[in-house]
Design a protein around this motif. Structure first.
Motif, PDB file in Angstrom:
ATOM      1  N   TYR A 279      -9.368  18.121  -7.345  1.00 25.06           N
ATOM      2  CA  TYR A 279      -8.989  16.726  -7.088  1.00 25.06           C
ATOM      3  C   TYR A 279      -9.417  15.823  -8.234  1.00 25.06           C
ATOM      4  O   TYR A 279      -8.649  14.972  -8.690  1.00 25.06           O
ATOM      5  CB  TYR A 279      -9.633  16.273  -5.781  1.00 25.06           C
ATOM      6  CG  TYR A 279      -9.572  14.790  -5.505  1.00 25.06           C
ATOM      7  CD1 TYR A 279      -8.367  14.160  -5.219  1.00 25.06           C
ATOM      8  CD2 TYR A 279     -10.734  14.020  -5.522  1.00 25.06           C
ATOM      9  CE1 TYR A 279      -8.318  12.795  -4.960  1.00 25.06           C
ATOM     10  CE2 TYR A 279     -10.693  12.664  -5.267  1.00 25.06           C
ATOM     11  CZ  TYR A 279      -9.486  12.055  -4.985  1.00 25.06           C
ATOM     12  OH  TYR A 279      -9.442  10.718  -4.733  1.00 25.06           O
ATOM     13  N   SER A 280     -10.641  16.013  -8.742  1.00 29.29           N
ATOM     14  CA  SER A 280     -11.142  15.196  -9.852  1.00 29.29           C
ATOM     15  C   SER A 280     -10.298  15.420 -11.102  1.00 29.29           C
ATOM     16  O   SER A 280      -9.950  14.458 -11.806  1.00 29.29           O
ATOM     17  CB  SER A 280     -12.605  15.533 -10.136  1.00 29.29           C
ATOM     18  OG  SER A 280     -13.420  15.246  -9.020  1.00 29.29           O
TER      19      SER A 280
ATOM     20  N   SER B  71     -16.944   6.704  -4.801  1.00 29.08           N
ATOM     21  CA  SER B  71     -15.511   6.910  -4.616  1.00 29.08           C
ATOM     22  C   SER B  71     -14.738   5.612  -4.840  1.00 29.08           C
ATOM     23  O   SER B  71     -13.691   5.602  -5.491  1.00 29.08           O
ATOM     24  CB  SER B  71     -15.247   7.447  -3.210  1.00 29.08           C
ATOM     25  OG  SER B  71     -13.867   7.606  -2.984  1.00 29.08           O
TER      26      SER B  71
ATOM     27  N   TYR C  72     -14.583   6.524   3.440  1.00 27.97           N
ATOM     28  CA  TYR C  72     -14.208   6.133   2.073  1.00 27.97           C
ATOM     29  C   TYR C  72     -15.064   4.980   1.564  1.00 27.97           C
ATOM     30  O   TYR C  72     -15.643   5.058   0.474  1.00 27.97           O
ATOM     31  CB  TYR C  72     -12.728   5.748   2.031  1.00 27.97           C
ATOM     32  CG  TYR C  72     -12.285   5.223   0.679  1.00 27.97           C
ATOM     33  CD1 TYR C  72     -11.959   6.099  -0.354  1.00 27.97           C
ATOM     34  CD2 TYR C  72     -12.199   3.855   0.435  1.00 27.97           C
ATOM     35  CE1 TYR C  72     -11.560   5.622  -1.593  1.00 27.97           C
ATOM     36  CE2 TYR C  72     -11.802   3.376  -0.801  1.00 27.97           C
ATOM     37  CZ  TYR C  72     -11.488   4.258  -1.805  1.00 27.97           C
ATOM     38  OH  TYR C  72     -11.099   3.786  -3.029  1.00 27.97           O
TER      39      TYR C  72
ATOM     40  N   GLU D 150     -12.445  20.928   1.827  1.00 29.19           N
ATOM     41  CA  GLU D 150     -13.451  21.762   1.172  1.00 29.19           C
ATOM     42  C   GLU D 150     -14.562  22.168   2.136  1.00 29.19           C
ATOM     43  O   GLU D 150     -15.049  23.302   2.089  1.00 29.19           O
ATOM     44  CB  GLU D 150     -14.039  21.019  -0.030  1.00 29.19           C
ATOM     45  CG  GLU D 150     -14.926  21.898  -0.903  1.00 29.19           C
ATOM     46  CD  GLU D 150     -15.237  21.243  -2.227  1.00 29.19           C
ATOM     47  OE1 GLU D 150     -15.090  21.901  -3.271  1.00 29.19           O
ATOM     48  OE2 GLU D 150     -15.647  20.064  -2.220  1.00 29.19           O
TER      49      GLU D 150
ATOM     50  N   THR E  98      -9.999  21.502  -3.297  1.00 29.41           N
ATOM     51  CA  THR E  98     -11.399  21.295  -3.654  1.00 29.41           C
ATOM     52  C   THR E  98     -11.579  19.985  -4.399  1.00 29.41           C
ATOM     53  O   THR E  98     -10.643  19.448  -5.000  1.00 29.41           O
ATOM     54  CB  THR E  98     -11.915  22.440  -4.538  1.00 29.41           C
ATOM     55  OG1 THR E  98     -11.188  22.431  -5.778  1.00 29.41           O
ATOM     56  CG2 THR E  98     -11.722  23.780  -3.845  1.00 29.41           C
ATOM     57  N   ASN E  99     -12.821  19.488  -4.387  1.00 31.12           N
ATOM     58  CA  ASN E  99     -13.125  18.249  -5.081  1.00 31.12           C
ATOM     59  C   ASN E  99     -12.991  18.391  -6.595  1.00 31.12           C
ATOM     60  O   ASN E  99     -12.643  17.428  -7.280  1.00 31.12           O
ATOM     61  CB  ASN E  99     -14.541  17.778  -4.731  1.00 31.12           C
ATOM     62  CG  ASN E  99     -14.596  17.097  -3.376  1.00 31.12           C
ATOM     63  OD1 ASN E  99     -13.820  16.204  -3.077  1.00 31.12           O
ATOM     64  ND2 ASN E  99     -15.518  17.547  -2.530  1.00 31.12           N
ATOM     65  N   SER E 100     -13.261  19.584  -7.117  1.00 35.77           N
ATOM     66  CA  SER E 100     -13.126  19.793  -8.562  1.00 35.77           C
ATOM     67  C   SER E 100     -11.665  19.693  -8.998  1.00 35.77           C
ATOM     68  O   SER E 100     -11.349  19.063 -10.010  1.00 35.77           O
ATOM     69  CB  SER E 100     -13.703  21.155  -8.957  1.00 35.77           C
ATOM     70  OG  SER E 100     -13.056  22.204  -8.256  1.00 35.77           O
TER      71      SER E 100
ATOM     72  N   GLY F 220      -9.592  11.058  -1.416  1.00 34.81           N
ATOM     73  CA  GLY F 220     -10.776  11.894  -1.553  1.00 34.81           C
ATOM     74  C   GLY F 220     -11.305  12.400  -0.218  1.00 34.81           C
ATOM     75  O   GLY F 220     -11.867  13.499  -0.143  1.00 34.81           O
TER      76      GLY F 220
ATOM     77  N   ILE G 174      -9.561  15.634   0.789  1.00 35.02           N
ATOM     78  CA  ILE G 174     -10.004  16.777  -0.008  1.00 35.02           C
ATOM     79  C   ILE G 174     -11.389  17.247   0.448  1.00 35.02           C
ATOM     80  O   ILE G 174     -11.642  18.447   0.567  1.00 35.02           O
ATOM     81  CB  ILE G 174     -10.027  16.401  -1.498  1.00 35.02           C
ATOM     82  CG1 ILE G 174      -8.614  16.037  -1.975  1.00 35.02           C
ATOM     83  CG2 ILE G 174     -10.572  17.559  -2.330  1.00 35.02           C
ATOM     84  CD1 ILE G 174      -7.598  17.124  -1.816  1.00 35.02           C
ATOM     85  N   SER G 175     -12.278  16.306   0.718  1.00 35.31           N
ATOM     86  CA  SER G 175     -13.615  16.678   1.204  1.00 35.31           C
ATOM     87  C   SER G 175     -13.531  17.413   2.542  1.00 35.31           C
ATOM     88  O   SER G 175     -14.244  18.395   2.777  1.00 35.31           O
ATOM     89  CB  SER G 175     -14.489  15.427   1.348  1.00 35.31           C
ATOM     90  OG  SER G 175     -14.732  14.831   0.090  1.00 35.31           O
TER      91      SER G 175
END
Length: 279
Positions: free
Chosen positions: A165-166, A15, A9, A77, A161-163, A70, A73-74
């Motif tokens: 999550y964003s 991030s 992190y 993914e 997914t990061n998308s 984050g 989530i990474s």
């Protein structure tokens, strides 16, 4: 797990920045828009700027939790989480590692926000808090991080997914900002929205923050004002919550945060542990 997640992190500067973005937005909104508009209605007070700056800092201090997840989530993914599940580590330990990481990061970022805000208040002519108040604030930070990161972990447990999550971070972060009265004083909202705010768990974090951070400013501004004026201001800016004519004491907010943290952490662990698509 916790050590590994923390390293990942804080190694990602973007991030960390986006975790603080909501705080930056609140400071910018206050300096550019909110400060002057609200201060114009408080000109009868000797030091309205001190009051509003303390209110702004209290609002900013509780919006840093969602960005702490984050790493999880990474891992989902890029399928790294399957490697953990195939190792001799239980799913509950893996889930607990992510949750504890989120809790620790939330505390760290909240402390950073408080330090930054105290420097800002000091440079702007506000009162610097004493050691006793700072210790109480640290306890509130831990309690607030416990509840807010629990809710965040539960929300994040459904994302892959990061998308997504964003998108969730943007939507939830903005929504929380309004529901804790970070962008607009609670008293300026419609009555039905005010009730929604009062029953939103994270708003009780804001109440505890404001009672501590705004205490010196209240003392400086309301020494010669009627008690009715102070009561009205406290309700307007969410320094206290009133239910059916009764002002809720601080222990009610503490109890709400404790129960919220326990319930949502248990739900998050259950979801992370039992999701069939991560077998």
């Amino acid at each position: 797990m916790v050590k590994r997640n923390l390293k990942i992190y804080f190694r990602d500067k973007a991030s960390v920045f986006f975790s603080m973005l909501s705080v930056i937005i609140i400071f910018a909104l206050y300096i550019l828009f909110i400060g002057d508009s609200v201060n114009s209605g408080l000109k009868f007070l000797p030091h309205p700027n001190r009051l509003m700056r303390a209110w702004m800092l209290a609002s900013a201090s509780i919006t840093t939790s969602l960005g702490a997840y984050g790493v999880m989530i990474s891992d989902r993914e890029n399928k790294a989480i399957k490697d953990f599940y195939s190792s001799p580590v239980s799913r509950r330990q893996v889930a607990g590692g992510y949750i504890v990481t989120g809790f620790i990061i939330s505390i760290i970022m909240s402390i950073f926000t408080l330090i930054f805000g105290e420097i800002y208040l000091g440079l702007a002519g506000g009162a610097v808090l004493d050691i006793e108040t700072l210790l109480k604030l640290f306890a509130v930070i831990v309690l607030s991080s416990f509840a807010s990161s629990a809710i965040a972990s539960f929300i994040i447990s459904f994302l892959k997914t990061n998308s997504s999550y964003s998108a969730a971070s943007t939507i939830v972060g903005t929504l929380i900002g309004f529901l804790v009265g970070a962008y607009i004083p609670i008293g300026s909202l419609p009555d039905n929205v005010q009730w929604l705010v009062k029953y939103f768990p994270c708003a009780h974090s804001a109440v505890l923050y404001r009672q501590l951070l705004m205490k010196p400013a209240i003392k400086a501004n309301f020494a010669n004002q009627p008690a009715s004026v102070l009561k009205e201001i406290k309700e307007m800016f969410g320094i206290v919550f009133v239910y059916d004519g009764h002002t809720a004491p601080a222990w009610v907010s503490v109890a709400v945060l404790l129960v919220t943290g326990v319930v949502f952490y248990l739900l998050a662990v259950l979801v992370m542990t039992w999701k069939q698509n991560e077998i």
